[in-house]
Enzyme design. Sequence first.
Site, PDB file in Angstrom:
ATOM      1  N   SER A 136      59.715 -17.656   1.817  1.00 38.69           N
ATOM      2  CA  SER A 136      60.324 -16.617   2.658  1.00 38.69           C
ATOM      3  C   SER A 136      61.782 -16.369   2.268  1.00 38.69           C
ATOM      4  O   SER A 136      62.480 -17.296   1.829  1.00 38.69           O
ATOM      5  CB  SER A 136      60.267 -17.076   4.118  1.00 38.69           C
ATOM      6  OG  SER A 136      61.160 -16.340   4.908  1.00 38.69           O
ATOM      7  N   THR A 186      57.932  -7.521   3.469  1.00 37.47           N
ATOM      8  CA  THR A 186      57.556  -7.517   4.893  1.00 37.47           C
ATOM      9  C   THR A 186      58.161  -6.309   5.605  1.00 37.47           C
ATOM     10  O   THR A 186      59.370  -6.075   5.528  1.00 37.47           O
ATOM     11  CB  THR A 186      58.035  -8.824   5.580  1.00 37.47           C
ATOM     12  OG1 THR A 186      57.388  -9.925   4.944  1.00 37.47           O
ATOM     13  CG2 THR A 186      57.696  -8.842   7.062  1.00 37.47           C
ATOM     14  N   HIS A 300      52.120 -10.512  11.809  1.00 34.20           N
ATOM     15  CA  HIS A 300      53.173 -11.526  11.734  1.00 34.20           C
ATOM     16  C   HIS A 300      52.821 -12.733  12.625  1.00 34.20           C
ATOM     17  O   HIS A 300      53.678 -13.338  13.251  1.00 34.20           O
ATOM     18  CB  HIS A 300      54.500 -10.906  12.197  1.00 34.20           C
ATOM     19  CG  HIS A 300      55.716 -11.460  11.511  1.00 34.20           C
ATOM     20  ND1 HIS A 300      56.475 -10.726  10.648  1.00 34.20           N
ATOM     21  CD2 HIS A 300      56.338 -12.666  11.585  1.00 34.20           C
ATOM     22  CE1 HIS A 300      57.509 -11.445  10.236  1.00 34.20           C
ATOM     23  NE2 HIS A 300      57.436 -12.629  10.789  1.00 34.20           N
TER      24      HIS A 300
HETATM   25  C1  LIG Z   1      57.301 -20.407  12.059  1.00 31.28           C
HETATM   26  C2  LIG Z   1      56.950 -19.127  11.368  1.00 31.28           C
HETATM   27  C3  LIG Z   1      57.905 -18.488  10.601  1.00 31.28           C
HETATM   28  C4  LIG Z   1      57.584 -17.297   9.940  1.00 31.28           C
HETATM   29  N1  LIG Z   1      58.518 -16.704   9.135  1.00 31.28           N
HETATM   30  C5  LIG Z   1      58.189 -15.589   8.429  1.00 31.28           C
HETATM   31  C6  LIG Z   1      59.106 -15.019   7.511  1.00 31.28           C
HETATM   32  O1  LIG Z   1      60.207 -15.515   7.312  1.00 31.28           O
HETATM   33  N2  LIG Z   1      58.722 -13.893   6.859  1.00 31.28           N
HETATM   34  C7  LIG Z   1      57.495 -13.299   7.036  1.00 31.28           C
HETATM   35  O2  LIG Z   1      57.194 -12.277   6.419  1.00 31.28           O
HETATM   36  N3  LIG Z   1      56.596 -13.862   7.902  1.00 31.28           N
HETATM   37  C8  LIG Z   1      56.912 -14.971   8.578  1.00 31.28           C
HETATM   38  N4  LIG Z   1      55.990 -15.541   9.426  1.00 31.28           N
HETATM   39  C9  LIG Z   1      54.652 -14.943   9.555  1.00 31.28           C
HETATM   40  C10 LIG Z   1      53.684 -15.549   8.538  1.00 31.28           C
HETATM   41  O3  LIG Z   1      54.015 -15.171   7.234  1.00 31.28           O
HETATM   42  C11 LIG Z   1      52.239 -15.095   8.811  1.00 31.28           C
HETATM   43  O4  LIG Z   1      52.192 -13.691   8.848  1.00 31.28           O
HETATM   44  C12 LIG Z   1      51.676 -15.671  10.106  1.00 31.28           C
HETATM   45  O5  LIG Z   1      52.098 -16.988  10.316  1.00 31.28           O
HETATM   46  C13 LIG Z   1      50.157 -15.612  10.091  1.00 31.28           C
HETATM   47  O6  LIG Z   1      49.614 -16.062  11.273  1.00 31.28           O
HETATM   48  P1  LIG Z   1      49.082 -17.573  11.511  1.00 31.28           P
HETATM   49  O7  LIG Z   1      50.309 -18.396  11.768  1.00 31.28           O
HETATM   50  O8  LIG Z   1      48.204 -17.463  12.695  1.00 31.28           O
HETATM   51  O9  LIG Z   1      48.375 -17.999  10.253  1.00 31.28           O
HETATM   52  C14 LIG Z   1      56.293 -16.724  10.097  1.00 31.28           C
HETATM   53  C15 LIG Z   1      55.340 -17.393  10.870  1.00 31.28           C
HETATM   54  C16 LIG Z   1      55.644 -18.585  11.504  1.00 31.28           C
HETATM   55  C17 LIG Z   1      54.583 -19.270  12.314  1.00 31.28           C
END
Ligand SMILES: Cc1cc2nc3c(=O)[nH]c(=O)nc-3n(C[C@H](O)[C@H](O)[C@H](O)COP(=O)(O)O)c2cc1C
Length: 422
Positions: A136, A186, A300
């Site tokens: 990320s 994103t 997300h």
């Molecule tokens: C703690 C956390 C931090 C995240 N940070 C980012 C990020 O910095 N950039 C981004 O595009 N998505 C971020 N996401 C979203 C994830 O890339 C992803 O879309 C999401 O976790 C998918 O759902 P799931 O947790 O049910 O697998 C984050 C998700 C979590 C749980």
Amino acid sequence: MVKRQIPNPYEIFDLLHFKKPDLNGRHRRLQSALTIWDLRAIAKRRTPAAAFDYTDGAAEGEISLRRARQAFRDVEFHPDILHPAIDVDTSCDILGGRSAMPFGIAPTGFTRLMQTEGEIAGAGAAGAAGIPFTLSTLGTASIEDVKAANPYGRNWFQLYVMRQREISYGLVERAEKAGFDTLMFTVDTPVAGARLRDKRNGFSIPPQITAGTVLNAIPRPWWWFDFLTTPKLEFASLRTTGGTVGQLLDSAMDPTISYEDLEVIRSMWSGKIVIKGVQNIPDAKRLLDLGVDGILLSNHGGRQLDRAPVPFRLLPELVRDVGSHATIMIDTGIMNGADIVAATALGATFSVIGRAYLYGLMAGGRAGVDRAIEILHEEIVRTMKLLGVSSIGELEPRHVTQLTRLMPVRSQVKAAADTLSR
Ligand SMILES: Cc1cc2nc3c(=O)[nH]c(=O)nc-3n(C[C@H](O)[C@H](O)[C@H](O)COP(=O)(O)O)c2cc1C
């Protein structure tokens, strides 16, 4: 009448199999986890509430996340009988390369907060398993350190376009130089979603120690030991002035990003480009027409707009509309390898996992991520065998029915589609 006899001591001895105790606590703990939910339970015990809730939580009433997980539970599989699948091949092509399994690791911000090994554990585990890892923009390990942790595997970079464009452009250049093969742009974060658990916990970046955190720390000494004895927890690519995650996102991200930014980034990046956070079919089609290499259906992980569409529910219609040649990826709500099999059968080229990986990380660092991947792999193989399918390419929509609980109001769906196509 049951015929009885005097117990035979030899038969009893035959039944006794005392196992050698496993003295490695971490190994014992991780092997006792049979599902990602088990890893989540271990993670919760071992991680301070604010860090666990930052990971586990979603936006507002967390309805998006619950619905997404429910949608996967509401899958009905249709196996082929008398159709042996002895050797199962889970590998697939994705974005110009191979992956040993039909899923990779999603980008997550501030990952060393969950457990000090953070992205390095994720990248190393992904490399060892032969699946891609995504770093990320808000990562806590640098692009170069991730490359060093996964030197021969596939690394992808997730981009947030920030108000200060030079910062984002600089990261794109560094990722390209370090040999990352895919850029994931994103687009679902014009402003931060309301992560209410963070507000209630008073969670801020950098984390602050209050009376509450000290009390919460008592049963979680190892997290604190790691926190206090390893390098400072901070973003690797971003300087911050402090505040909640929401404040930080709002100050760094640019709410005015548009298709023009996509053009600029496209011109800077020679690898593959995927748009993350697509949530309707006209947007997906427009992006594919513009020539992006893939789209990632995602809300997300429910952390942005609550009650956003469930990606898994959008999937069949999108695949029908754009055909199976387009690269359509999916995330949000995946907690079981069978979820990935269902998404693949309905036409997803690839899935990515966020929390499933982070629960493993919190449960046991690198070994915990290895275990999370192993659990998902075992579930994928078992589900494919039970379906009578030997390779990813054999999975078809006929293997899955999505049972419906929440039905959209038909007239509203049509009205929305008419407006969007105008
Ligand atoms: C703690 C956390 C931090 C995240 N940070 C980012 C990020 O910095 N950039 C981004 O595009 N998505 C971020 N996401 C979203 C994830 O890339 C992803 O879309 C999401 O976790 C998918 O759902 P799931 O947790 O049910 O697998 C984050 C998700 C979590 C749980």
